[in-house]
Enzyme design. Sequence first.
Site: not given
Length: 291
Positions: A35, A54, A103, A105, A149, A181, A205
């Site tokens: 995101y 990014r 579903r 993996h 991110k 951070e 990040l």
Amino acid sequence: MSVYPIIMTQSQFTHRDNLHYPFEERGLQFGDGIYEVIRIYHGTYYLLDEHVDRLFRSAEAIKIKLPFNKEEITHLLLELLERNKMTTDGKVYLQVTRGSAPRDHIFPADVLPNIYAYVGDQPRNLELLQNGVQTITQRDIRWEYCYIKSLNLLPNVLAKQAAKENNCYEAILHKDGLVTECSSSNVYLVKDGTIYTHPATKNILHGCVRMAVERFAGELNIPFIEESFEVEEISLADELFLSSSTSEITPIVKVDNLDIADGKPGKITRQLQEAYETDAKIQENNTKHTV
């Protein structure tokens, strides 16, 4: 945050009430996605190119093939503001997941990513920018690829909640005694006129505002050293501040109930705040002249 009615999904636009995904969605079930949050001032994006860059780095890191190039997603994000007639301060939330599939993996084959973005108002918090914030320290329990991110934010959520429960704005994270951070921002220590912050490694990040802070420091001839500092050094700092797209450059005046220096925002933090505001206005004016 007040969300505007028109959202971008895939490469189309629709009313937010029309957005629906199957319950077997990899972002929902695995956190299998990425995101971006992009700041808006007076209806204009700030650091848009940096955020788009990014987004593509994060997608590549987790092997999501985006169905558009940088120019195309930039155009879609600009159109999103136009369709919502956005003219105020706010932010865009943009999310990409690997897609919808039974579903498993293992990555599904031949599945398109799910993409959406929406706009919301978010006024600047001038009181916090002027007076500074209080923080706590917390052990950094996140994974080893924080430069991505990703949607996997549970450790960040827990740290931010701990801050709230202690009547603080943020949690400063540390690993093996070294500050990394904050839960949702980068953090900096100022000592003897020099800015120190954790190197841009996989453990943090690489904030878009962080990159701007480094640029501002260079323009102001303020030494900017990418060097980790220890938790114990916080009490000896001349200044402390944090940065993010929604927090801008915010002074930290107290950590774990201890004042930083005299408990007031410092000179270098103020210089960086002024540089930030100037840069945001320049980008806004440049955008208006090119539209």
